[in-house]
Design an enzyme around this catalytic site. Sequence first.
Site, mmCIF file in Angstrom:
data_model
loop_
_atom_site.group_PDB
_atom_site.id
_atom_site.type_symbol
_atom_site.label_atom_id
_atom_site.label_comp_id
_atom_site.label_asym_id
_atom_site.label_seq_id
_atom_site.Cartn_x
_atom_site.Cartn_y
_atom_site.Cartn_z
ATOM 1 N N GLY A 29 0.756 -1.374 -0.038
ATOM 2 C CA GLY A 29 -0.002 -0.043 0.013
ATOM 3 C C GLY A 29 0.731 1.186 -0.009
ATOM 4 N N ASN A 124 -4.186 1.811 -13.769
ATOM 5 C CA ASN A 124 -3.343 0.974 -12.973
ATOM 6 C C ASN A 124 -1.734 1.619 -13.262
ATOM 7 O OD1 ASN A 124 -2.305 -1.379 -11.577
ATOM 8 N ND2 ASN A 124 -1.772 -2.146 -13.652
ATOM 9 N N HIS A 126 2.318 0.098 -13.087
ATOM 10 C CA HIS A 126 2.819 -1.283 -13.066
ATOM 11 C C HIS A 126 4.568 -0.586 -13.280
ATOM 12 C CE1 HIS A 126 3.547 -5.257 -14.292
ATOM 13 N NE2 HIS A 126 4.592 -4.955 -15.213
HETATM 14 C C1 GAR Z 1 3.780 -1.367 -7.185
HETATM 15 O O1 GAR Z 1 5.119 -1.396 -7.715
HETATM 16 C C2 GAR Z 1 2.899 -1.305 -8.612
HETATM 17 O O2 GAR Z 1 3.558 -0.845 -9.585
HETATM 18 C C3 GAR Z 1 2.956 -3.039 -8.520
HETATM 19 O O3 GAR Z 1 2.809 -3.486 -7.471
HETATM 20 C C4 GAR Z 1 3.296 -2.665 -6.431
HETATM 21 C C5 GAR Z 1 2.521 -2.393 -5.236
HETATM 22 O O4 GAR Z 1 3.415 -1.633 -4.407
HETATM 23 N N1 GAR Z 1 1.899 -3.480 -9.345
HETATM 24 C C6 GAR Z 1 2.010 -4.427 -10.351
HETATM 25 O O5 GAR Z 1 3.030 -5.099 -10.672
HETATM 26 C C7 GAR Z 1 0.909 -4.494 -11.407
HETATM 27 N N2 GAR Z 1 0.979 -5.457 -12.448
HETATM 28 P P1 GAR Z 1 2.426 -1.241 -3.050
HETATM 29 O O6 GAR Z 1 1.355 -1.798 -2.392
HETATM 30 O O7 GAR Z 1 3.402 -0.674 -2.262
HETATM 31 O O8 GAR Z 1 1.902 0.245 -3.782
#
Ligand code: GAR
Length: 209
Positions: A29, A124, A126
């Site tokens: 998060g 989203n 990524h």
């Molecule tokens: C982030 O780096 C986001 O870009 C990635 O998950 C992480 C979540 O971190 N999303 C993906 O890989 C989507 N395919 P967070 O929970 O600390 O924000």
Amino acid sequence: MTMKNAAADATNRTLRIPPRIAVFASGAGTNFQALVEAVRAGNLDAEITLLVCDRPDAPALERAHELEVQTAVFEPKRYDSREQYEQDVLSKLRAQQIEWVVLAGYMRLVTSVLLEAYGGRMVNIHPSLLPAFPGLHAVRQALEYGVKITGATVHLVDEGMDTGPIVAQQVIDIRPEDTLETLAERIQAVEHELYPRAIQSLMQSLTHC
Ligand code: GAR
């Protein structure tokens, strides 16, 4: 977006009421927190009124409690289908008059249930320069492939995995000494700044059309 939502959205834009956002997260998060902080710093003209989570043990929930943002947990395994799960999520979003859905580390594909309601208003982020390295472990994929640059991408959501029209990207260099940890940390720092900025300009571009 339904006709009713579109009408409410147009009225809100005329009255300059900040759009109501729900953030969806499955993990740490940190992007959710960065978005809340951007709103509170006046850098994102929106209200983040809900965190939707698909895992009851996600650390994102603890962050939401600390930031005093309401949470809703929906566990997909309790439903017979992805569509039924999303119908419940959608009811919550409608009850809260959510206008934008922001996926921030939400690790599941969305179905037509949410897409029909929020298509064009669901984004989203990524941790790669899409279309390179979609899916899980994008940072590791880039490091193992040996590319010299990578970065972060903000895109509109469609039914694919990390597909959909690209809204914004930021490039970073991969250094010879980078490890998975150092690279992931630099990409996350980029994400925390890129995501609020991209959402703000996307919302503004819709306001002006
Ligand atoms: C982030 O780096 C986001 O870009 C990635 O998950 C992480 C979540 O971190 N999303 C993906 O890989 C989507 N395919 P967070 O929970 O600390 O924000």
